[in-house]
Enzyme design. Structure first.
Site, PDB file in Angstrom:
ATOM      1  N   SER A  46       0.830  -1.207   0.000  1.00 50.28           N
ATOM      2  CA  SER A  46       0.000   0.000   0.000  1.00 50.28           C
ATOM      3  C   SER A  46       0.864   1.256   0.000  1.00 50.28           C
ATOM      4  O   SER A  46       0.477   2.275  -0.584  1.00 50.28           O
ATOM      5  CB  SER A  46      -0.957   0.001   1.194  1.00 50.28           C
ATOM      6  OG  SER A  46      -0.257  -0.155   2.408  1.00 50.28           O
ATOM      7  N   GLU A  47       2.052   1.200   0.633  1.00 47.27           N
ATOM      8  CA  GLU A  47       3.024   2.294   0.534  1.00 47.27           C
ATOM      9  C   GLU A  47       4.443   1.758   0.561  1.00 47.27           C
ATOM     10  O   GLU A  47       4.718   0.692   1.134  1.00 47.27           O
ATOM     11  CB  GLU A  47       2.869   3.319   1.669  1.00 47.27           C
ATOM     12  CG  GLU A  47       1.731   4.304   1.504  1.00 47.27           C
ATOM     13  CD  GLU A  47       0.498   3.889   2.280  1.00 47.27           C
ATOM     14  OE1 GLU A  47      -0.553   4.522   2.076  1.00 47.27           O
ATOM     15  OE2 GLU A  47       0.576   2.926   3.065  1.00 47.27           O
ATOM     16  N   THR A  48       5.341   2.522  -0.037  1.00 52.02           N
ATOM     17  CA  THR A  48       6.787   2.321   0.044  1.00 52.02           C
ATOM     18  C   THR A  48       7.399   3.661   0.408  1.00 52.02           C
ATOM     19  O   THR A  48       6.969   4.701  -0.095  1.00 52.02           O
ATOM     20  CB  THR A  48       7.350   1.836  -1.309  1.00 52.02           C
ATOM     21  OG1 THR A  48       6.793   0.547  -1.622  1.00 52.02           O
ATOM     22  CG2 THR A  48       8.864   1.732  -1.282  1.00 52.02           C
TER      23      THR A  48
END
Length: 290
Positions: A46-48
Site C-alpha cells: 500500500s506504501e513504500t
C-alpha cells in the site's frame, strides 16, 4: 537505480507476517521521482518509503509513495520507517521524520520485546459531514447498517479519510465498495479513503474494529492504516464517542484480509485535538535493489 538497500517490515503487527507491509528504501536521493514510483509499483504494497538522506536539523527526509502516486502522509510508513532508522541507522528512541506534511515525531515506549512506536500526528481538521444513506450505498450496505448517532465526516491529520460509523461488525464484514458510487463520491468530495468502524471488536482487550478502502490510490483494502486511525482518534475525542474528551483505545483492523493488526490510539480534545497512534513493528527481510 542499482545498489539501494531496502528493508521490509510489518507495522501494527503483534507477530511477523501480520499487520501492514512496508518497503523502506535507503539512499533515495540517488533516485528520480519516476524511479521511486516504479519501485513502489514493483513492491506493490500500500506504501513504500524512501529515505533521502541523513537527518538535517534533527529530521530525516522521507517520501511516501503508493503504487500509483506520492502521498504527503501515511501512518504505518511513518512508524515503519522510524523503526528502520532506529534499528539500522542508530537514530535513537526519539525520531523525527521530515515528510511533505511537515515534521512528524516518533517515540519508542517500552523495553525489550515489549516496544511500541508512537507518532504524534498533526492536529486533525474536521471537514464536511456527508449523507449516511449515500455512504451506505458506496459501501454496498443498507442504510440502517450505519450508526446515525454519529456523523459521517471527512477528517484529516495530513491525509483525509471519511469516518463512517457502523452499527456492528456484521455490517463491517459485509462492506464492499461499489465502484461507480465510489467514483461519483470521489468526484464530489475529493477524498479517496473510506474508513468504516464499529464498537464491536473480536477481542476483549480491543475497543473498535475497522476497515479501510482506497480504490482511488489503487489500494482495494488496507490492513492497518495509521493516518486514518489518527483521524479516528480525533473524531472519537471531538464527539466524546466513549463519553470522554480523552481517548485511549485499541483498534483491530485487517482481520478480513488475514493480516490481523492492532493500533493503539490516544487523543485529547482541548484548545486543539492532539492525536497519537502507536503499534509494534516486526522486521521481515532486507536486501538490495539490482
Amino acid at each position: 537505480m542499482s545498489g539501494n538497500r531496502f528493508h521490509i517490515v510489518d507495522v501494527f503487527a503483534e507477530r511477523r507476517y501480520a499487520g501492514n507491509q512496508l518497503a523502506v528504501i535507503e539512499d533515495a536521493a540517488s533516485l528520480t521521482d519516476e524511479e521511486m514510483q516504479a519501485i513502489a509499483q514493483e513492491m506493490n504494497y500500500s506504501e513504500t518509503t524512501f529515505i533521502e538522506g541523513d537527518a538535517a536539523d534533527g529530521a530525516w527526509p522521507v517520501r511516501i509513495f503508493t503504487p500509483n502516486a506520492e502521498v504527503p502522509f501515511a501512518g504505518h510508513p511513518t512508524l515503519g520507517t522510524a523503526a528502520v532508522l532506529r534499528e539500522r541507522f542508530d537514530a535513537g528512541d526519539e525520531i523525527v521524520l521530515d515528510l511533505a506534511v511537515g515534521e512528524i515525531p516518533v517515540e519508542v515506549r517500552g523495553t525489550g520485546d515489549d516496544q511500541t512506536y508512537w507518532m504524534t500526528q498533526n492536529p486533525p481538521e474536521f471537514g464536511a459531514e456527508l449523507d449516511h444513506e449515500r455512504l451506505a450505498q458506496v459501501l454496498g450496505l443498507k442504510e440502517d447498517d450505519l450508526d446515525r448517532e454519529w456523523p459521517v465526516q471527512v477528517v484529516s491529520t495530513g491525509l483525509p479519510a471519511i469516518m463512517i460509523p457502523l452499527s456492528n461488525r456484521d455490517a463491517l464484514g459485509r462492506a464492499a465498495v461499489d465502484l461507480p458510487a465510489y467514483d461519483a463520491l470521489l468526484d464530489d468530495v475529493g477524498v479517496e479513503n473510506l474508513f468504516p468502524f464499529c464498537a464491536d471488536p473480536r477481542e476483549d482487550d480491543h475497543h473498535l474494529a475497522a476497515r479501510m478502502f482506497s480504490p482511488g490510490y489503487n489500494v482495494p483494502e488496507d490492513p492497518a492504516t495509521g493516518s486514518a486511525n489518527g483521524c479516528l482518534a480525533g473524531y472519537l475525542a471531538r464527539y466524546r464517542y466513549f463519553g470522554d474528551d480523552k481517548v485511549s483505545v485499541s483498534v483491530e483492523q485487517g482481520y478480513e484480509m488475514g493480516r490481523p493488526s492492532v493500533l493503539h490510539l490516544e487523543a485529547e480534545d482541548g484548545v486543539a485535538v492532539s492525536v497519537r497512534v502507536g503499534g509494534e513493528v516486526e522486521f521481515v527481510a532486507e536486501g538490495s535493489l539490482l
